[in-house]
Enzyme design. Structure first.
Site: not given
Ligand code: DGY
Length: 321
Positions: A238, A240, A269, A287
Protein backbone atom coordinates in the site's frame (compact mmCIF):
# COMPACT_ATOMS: atom_id res chain seq x y z
CA UNK A 1 -1.53 41.27 2.10
CA UNK A 2 -4.21 39.26 3.92
CA UNK A 3 -4.82 35.57 3.36
CA UNK A 4 -8.00 36.39 1.40
CA UNK A 5 -5.86 38.10 -1.22
CA UNK A 6 -3.55 35.14 -1.72
CA UNK A 7 -4.17 32.94 -4.70
CA UNK A 8 -3.90 29.16 -4.58
CA UNK A 9 -3.79 27.11 -7.76
CA UNK A 10 -5.21 23.59 -7.31
CA UNK A 11 -4.21 20.90 -9.79
CA UNK A 12 -7.05 18.41 -9.25
CA UNK A 13 -10.62 18.46 -7.98
CA UNK A 14 -10.71 18.19 -4.17
CA UNK A 15 -13.57 17.15 -1.84
CA UNK A 16 -16.19 19.92 -1.91
CA UNK A 17 -15.82 20.78 1.79
CA UNK A 18 -12.12 21.33 1.20
CA UNK A 19 -12.72 23.46 -1.88
CA UNK A 20 -15.35 25.47 0.03
CA UNK A 21 -12.95 26.26 2.87
CA UNK A 22 -10.20 27.11 0.39
CA UNK A 23 -12.49 29.41 -1.58
CA UNK A 24 -13.68 31.13 1.60
CA UNK A 25 -10.17 32.04 2.69
CA UNK A 26 -8.27 32.48 -0.55
CA UNK A 27 -8.68 33.27 -4.19
CA UNK A 28 -8.87 29.67 -5.33
CA UNK A 29 -8.17 28.59 -8.87
CA UNK A 30 -9.92 25.22 -8.92
CA UNK A 31 -9.80 22.52 -11.53
CA UNK A 32 -12.78 20.25 -12.14
CA UNK A 33 -11.42 18.80 -15.35
CA UNK A 34 -8.58 16.34 -15.95
CA UNK A 35 -5.51 16.74 -13.75
CA UNK A 36 -3.49 19.71 -14.98
CA UNK A 37 -0.31 18.98 -16.88
CA UNK A 38 2.92 20.72 -15.90
CA UNK A 39 2.47 23.06 -18.88
CA UNK A 40 -1.07 23.92 -17.83
CA UNK A 41 0.04 24.62 -14.28
CA UNK A 42 2.85 26.87 -15.50
CA UNK A 43 0.46 28.86 -17.72
CA UNK A 44 -1.56 29.82 -14.63
CA UNK A 45 1.19 29.85 -12.02
CA UNK A 46 2.00 33.57 -12.50
CA UNK A 47 -1.32 34.30 -10.75
CA UNK A 48 -0.57 32.00 -7.79
CA UNK A 49 1.09 32.50 -4.40
CA UNK A 50 0.84 28.80 -3.66
CA UNK A 51 0.15 25.48 -5.39
CA UNK A 52 -1.99 22.71 -3.96
CA UNK A 53 -0.79 19.58 -5.72
CA UNK A 54 -1.52 15.87 -5.38
CA UNK A 55 0.53 12.68 -5.43
CA UNK A 56 0.07 12.38 -9.20
CA UNK A 57 1.74 15.72 -10.05
CA UNK A 58 5.38 15.58 -11.08
CA UNK A 59 7.05 18.50 -9.33
CA UNK A 60 10.59 18.00 -10.58
CA UNK A 61 13.48 20.43 -10.60
CA UNK A 62 12.82 21.67 -14.18
CA UNK A 63 9.21 22.43 -13.23
CA UNK A 64 10.24 24.14 -10.00
CA UNK A 65 12.84 26.16 -11.91
CA UNK A 66 10.13 27.34 -14.31
CA UNK A 67 7.77 28.51 -11.55
CA UNK A 68 7.41 32.28 -11.15
CA UNK A 69 9.01 33.82 -8.04
CA UNK A 70 5.53 34.63 -6.76
CA UNK A 71 4.90 30.97 -5.86
CA UNK A 72 6.15 30.54 -2.30
CA UNK A 73 4.59 27.27 -1.14
CA UNK A 74 3.67 23.88 -2.59
CA UNK A 75 1.15 22.13 -0.35
CA UNK A 76 0.86 18.44 -1.18
CA UNK A 77 -2.47 16.65 -0.78
CA UNK A 78 -0.88 13.42 0.42
CA UNK A 79 1.75 12.09 2.75
CA UNK A 80 4.20 10.68 0.18
CA UNK A 81 6.18 13.40 -1.53
CA UNK A 82 8.68 11.54 -3.67
CA UNK A 83 7.07 13.23 -6.70
CA UNK A 84 8.36 16.59 -5.42
CA UNK A 85 12.02 17.51 -5.70
CA UNK A 86 12.29 18.98 -2.21
CA UNK A 87 15.92 19.96 -2.66
CA UNK A 88 15.11 21.96 -5.78
CA UNK A 89 12.20 23.55 -3.91
CA UNK A 90 14.52 24.44 -1.04
CA UNK A 91 17.02 26.01 -3.45
CA UNK A 92 14.20 28.02 -5.02
CA UNK A 93 13.04 29.19 -1.58
CA UNK A 94 9.72 27.36 -1.91
CA UNK A 95 8.24 25.71 1.17
CA UNK A 96 6.81 22.20 0.71
CA UNK A 97 4.27 20.55 3.04
CA UNK A 98 2.51 17.19 3.22
CA UNK A 99 -0.38 15.55 5.13
CA UNK A 100 0.93 12.87 7.51
CA UNK A 101 -1.14 11.19 10.21
CA UNK A 102 -4.61 11.74 8.82
CA UNK A 103 -4.54 8.79 6.42
CA UNK A 104 -2.89 6.29 8.74
CA UNK A 105 -5.98 4.35 9.80
CA UNK A 106 -7.63 4.22 6.36
CA UNK A 107 -4.41 3.01 4.74
CA UNK A 108 -3.85 0.39 7.44
CA UNK A 109 -7.43 -0.85 6.97
CA UNK A 110 -6.77 -1.24 3.28
CA UNK A 111 -3.52 -3.12 3.90
CA UNK A 112 -5.48 -5.65 5.96
CA UNK A 113 -8.12 -5.85 3.26
CA UNK A 114 -5.39 -6.68 0.74
CA UNK A 115 -3.71 -9.13 3.09
CA UNK A 116 -6.93 -11.03 3.71
CA UNK A 117 -8.15 -10.66 0.13
CA UNK A 118 -4.91 -12.02 -1.31
CA UNK A 119 -4.64 -14.82 1.26
CA UNK A 120 -8.27 -15.90 0.90
CA UNK A 121 -8.55 -15.42 -2.86
CA UNK A 122 -11.30 -12.82 -2.56
CA UNK A 123 -10.52 -11.28 -5.95
CA UNK A 124 -10.89 -14.59 -7.76
CA UNK A 125 -14.09 -15.34 -5.89
CA UNK A 126 -15.57 -11.97 -6.72
CA UNK A 127 -14.77 -12.33 -10.41
CA UNK A 128 -16.27 -15.84 -10.41
CA UNK A 129 -19.51 -14.63 -8.82
CA UNK A 130 -19.80 -11.73 -11.22
CA UNK A 131 -19.34 -14.11 -14.15
CA UNK A 132 -22.10 -16.43 -12.77
CA UNK A 133 -19.44 -19.16 -12.88
CA UNK A 134 -19.83 -20.59 -9.36
CA UNK A 135 -20.60 -24.31 -9.45
CA UNK A 136 -21.12 -24.65 -5.68
CA UNK A 137 -19.21 -25.45 -2.49
CA UNK A 138 -16.66 -28.24 -2.59
CA UNK A 139 -14.02 -29.28 -0.02
CA UNK A 140 -11.20 -28.34 -2.38
CA UNK A 141 -12.47 -25.31 -4.25
CA UNK A 142 -10.60 -21.99 -3.96
CA UNK A 143 -8.70 -22.84 -0.83
CA UNK A 144 -6.41 -20.06 0.33
CA UNK A 145 -4.03 -19.42 3.22
CA UNK A 146 -4.65 -18.94 6.93
CA UNK A 147 -3.33 -15.73 8.41
CA UNK A 148 -3.78 -16.75 12.05
CA UNK A 149 -0.53 -17.90 13.62
CA UNK A 150 1.54 -16.66 10.66
CA UNK A 151 4.43 -14.19 10.72
CA UNK A 152 3.81 -10.75 9.27
CA UNK A 153 6.92 -8.86 8.20
CA UNK A 154 6.53 -5.09 8.09
CA UNK A 155 9.03 -3.04 6.11
CA UNK A 156 8.90 0.38 7.75
CA UNK A 157 7.29 0.46 11.20
CA UNK A 158 6.21 4.08 11.00
CA UNK A 159 2.71 5.43 11.60
CA UNK A 160 1.01 3.19 9.03
CA UNK A 161 3.20 0.17 9.78
CA UNK A 162 2.30 0.44 13.47
CA UNK A 163 -1.41 0.69 12.64
CA UNK A 164 -1.11 -2.42 10.44
CA UNK A 165 0.69 -4.27 13.25
CA UNK A 166 -2.12 -3.38 15.69
CA UNK A 167 -4.73 -4.79 13.34
CA UNK A 168 -2.71 -7.89 12.46
CA UNK A 169 -2.32 -8.79 16.14
CA UNK A 170 -6.10 -9.03 16.33
CA UNK A 171 -5.82 -11.67 13.59
CA UNK A 172 -3.35 -13.57 15.78
CA UNK A 173 -0.34 -12.79 13.57
CA UNK A 174 3.21 -12.60 14.90
CA UNK A 175 4.77 -9.25 14.02
CA UNK A 176 8.31 -8.80 12.68
CA UNK A 177 9.71 -5.58 11.26
CA UNK A 178 12.69 -3.91 9.70
CA UNK A 179 13.50 -0.22 10.12
CA UNK A 180 16.76 1.63 9.82
CA UNK A 181 16.42 2.33 13.54
CA UNK A 182 14.83 0.09 16.12
CA UNK A 183 11.61 1.47 17.63
CA UNK A 184 11.13 2.05 21.34
CA UNK A 185 9.94 -1.02 23.22
CA UNK A 186 6.46 0.42 23.80
CA UNK A 187 6.05 0.99 20.03
CA UNK A 188 7.28 -2.51 19.24
CA UNK A 189 4.64 -4.00 21.54
CA UNK A 190 6.34 -7.37 21.22
CA UNK A 191 7.22 -7.09 17.51
CA UNK A 192 10.55 -8.71 16.57
CA UNK A 193 13.13 -6.29 15.17
CA UNK A 194 15.34 -7.25 12.23
CA UNK A 195 18.42 -5.16 11.58
CA UNK A 196 18.46 -6.11 7.91
CA UNK A 197 15.80 -6.49 5.26
CA UNK A 198 17.24 -9.89 4.40
CA UNK A 199 16.70 -11.19 7.92
CA UNK A 200 13.09 -9.92 7.92
CA UNK A 201 12.31 -11.48 4.54
CA UNK A 202 13.49 -14.91 5.67
CA UNK A 203 10.74 -15.08 8.33
CA UNK A 204 7.89 -13.25 6.54
CA UNK A 205 5.02 -15.57 5.66
CA UNK A 206 3.29 -12.28 4.88
CA UNK A 207 5.13 -9.10 3.99
CA UNK A 208 3.62 -5.62 4.04
CA UNK A 209 5.48 -2.62 2.63
CA UNK A 210 5.33 0.74 4.42
CA UNK A 211 8.58 2.39 3.43
CA UNK A 212 8.85 5.77 1.73
CA UNK A 213 10.07 5.69 -1.86
CA UNK A 214 13.64 7.01 -1.97
CA UNK A 215 16.60 6.24 -4.23
CA UNK A 216 17.61 3.66 -1.57
CA UNK A 217 14.24 1.89 -1.43
CA UNK A 218 13.38 1.89 -5.15
CA UNK A 219 13.26 -1.74 -6.30
CA UNK A 220 13.68 -2.98 -2.72
CA UNK A 221 11.80 -6.11 -3.67
CA UNK A 222 13.51 -7.59 -6.69
CA UNK A 223 14.50 -11.06 -7.94
CA UNK A 224 17.21 -11.38 -5.28
CA UNK A 225 15.15 -10.23 -2.30
CA UNK A 226 11.91 -11.97 -3.32
CA UNK A 227 13.88 -15.23 -3.41
CA UNK A 228 14.62 -14.78 0.30
CA UNK A 229 10.94 -15.00 1.28
CA UNK A 230 9.59 -18.32 2.52
CA UNK A 231 8.09 -20.37 -0.31
CA UNK A 232 4.47 -19.30 -0.81
CA UNK A 233 4.68 -15.95 1.01
CA UNK A 234 2.02 -13.29 0.48
CA UNK A 235 3.03 -9.72 -0.38
CA UNK A 236 1.01 -6.59 0.36
CA UNK A 237 1.87 -3.15 -0.99
CA UNK A 238 0.00 0.00 0.00
CA UNK A 239 3.11 2.21 -0.06
CA UNK A 240 4.55 2.86 -3.51
CA UNK A 241 4.68 0.68 -6.61
CA UNK A 242 8.30 1.53 -7.34
CA UNK A 243 9.40 -0.29 -4.19
CA UNK A 244 8.83 -3.45 -6.21
CA UNK A 245 10.46 -4.67 -9.41
CA UNK A 246 7.34 -5.67 -11.37
CA UNK A 247 9.06 -8.22 -13.62
CA UNK A 248 10.50 -10.01 -10.61
CA UNK A 249 7.16 -10.05 -8.77
CA UNK A 250 5.29 -11.28 -11.83
CA UNK A 251 7.80 -14.14 -12.16
CA UNK A 252 7.48 -14.95 -8.44
CA UNK A 253 3.67 -14.98 -8.70
CA UNK A 254 3.86 -17.23 -11.75
CA UNK A 255 6.24 -19.75 -10.23
CA UNK A 256 4.59 -19.74 -6.78
CA UNK A 257 7.56 -18.38 -4.81
CA UNK A 258 5.04 -15.66 -3.91
CA UNK A 259 1.64 -17.33 -3.47
CA UNK A 260 -0.36 -14.12 -3.82
CA UNK A 261 0.03 -10.37 -3.82
CA UNK A 262 -2.38 -7.67 -2.71
CA UNK A 263 -1.41 -4.49 -4.51
CA UNK A 264 -2.91 -1.01 -4.19
CA UNK A 265 -0.01 0.92 -5.71
CA UNK A 266 1.94 0.41 -8.90
CA UNK A 267 4.86 1.67 -10.92
CA UNK A 268 3.73 4.09 -13.60
CA UNK A 269 0.13 4.41 -12.35
CA UNK A 270 -2.41 4.06 -13.85
CA UNK A 271 -0.60 2.01 -16.53
CA UNK A 272 0.08 -1.12 -14.53
CA UNK A 273 2.29 -3.98 -15.66
CA UNK A 274 -0.04 -5.92 -17.99
CA UNK A 275 0.72 -9.30 -16.44
CA UNK A 276 -0.85 -8.37 -13.10
CA UNK A 277 -4.31 -8.24 -14.61
CA UNK A 278 -3.83 -11.75 -16.02
CA UNK A 279 -2.67 -13.35 -12.78
CA UNK A 280 -5.38 -14.91 -10.60
CA UNK A 281 -3.15 -14.59 -7.55
CA UNK A 282 -2.78 -10.81 -7.89
CA UNK A 283 -5.50 -9.02 -5.90
CA UNK A 284 -5.53 -5.50 -7.30
CA UNK A 285 -6.99 -2.19 -6.18
CA UNK A 286 -6.60 1.24 -7.81
CA UNK A 287 -4.63 3.21 -5.15
CA UNK A 288 -7.51 3.35 -2.68
CA UNK A 289 -5.47 3.47 0.56
CA UNK A 290 -6.73 6.88 1.66
CA UNK A 291 -9.98 6.80 -0.31
CA UNK A 292 -12.64 7.36 2.35
CA UNK A 293 -14.72 10.51 2.64
CA UNK A 294 -13.45 11.33 6.13
CA UNK A 295 -9.83 10.72 5.25
CA UNK A 296 -9.85 12.67 1.99
CA UNK A 297 -11.52 15.58 3.81
CA UNK A 298 -8.91 15.36 6.56
CA UNK A 299 -6.09 15.34 4.00
CA UNK A 300 -7.50 18.45 2.37
CA UNK A 301 -7.95 20.24 5.68
CA UNK A 302 -4.42 19.29 6.69
CA UNK A 303 -3.10 20.79 3.42
CA UNK A 304 -5.13 23.95 4.13
CA UNK A 305 -3.80 24.13 7.70
CA UNK A 306 -0.32 24.14 6.20
CA UNK A 307 -1.25 26.97 3.82
CA UNK A 308 -2.97 28.96 6.57
CA UNK A 309 0.03 28.75 8.88
CA UNK A 310 2.42 29.70 6.11
CA UNK A 311 0.44 32.75 5.01
CA UNK A 312 0.01 33.78 8.67
CA UNK A 313 3.81 33.94 8.84
CA UNK A 314 4.04 30.81 11.00
CA UNK A 315 5.82 27.50 10.55
CA UNK A 316 3.45 25.12 8.68
CA UNK A 317 2.70 22.09 10.88
CA UNK A 318 3.85 19.59 8.25
CA UNK A 319 6.74 21.16 6.44
CA UNK A 320 9.07 18.83 4.54
CA UNK A 321 11.21 21.48 2.78
C1 DGY B 1 -0.32 9.46 -0.08
O1 DGY B 1 -0.85 10.34 0.60
O2 DGY B 1 0.89 9.47 -0.31
C2 DGY B 1 -1.17 8.36 -0.57
O3 DGY B 1 -0.54 7.56 -1.50
C3 DGY B 1 -2.48 8.88 -1.12
O4 DGY B 1 -3.40 7.83 -0.94
Amino acid sequence: MSRAQKTILVTQQLPSSVENRLSKNYVAILNHGDALTQEQILIQAHKADGLLVTVTDTVDSAFIGALPKRVKIIANFGVGYEHIDVEAAGRAGIVVTNTPGVLTEATADLALLLLLGAARRAGEGHVMMRAHAWRGWTPTAMVGHDVSGKRLGIVGLGRIGLAVARRARAFNMEIHYHNRHRRALEDEAGAHYHGTLESLLAVSDFLSLHAALTPQTRGLLNARTLALLPQGAVLVNTARGDLVDDEALVDALKNGRVAAAGLDVFSNEPHIHPSYARLDNAFLLPHLGSATTDTRNAMGFCALDNLDAFFAGEEPPHRVA
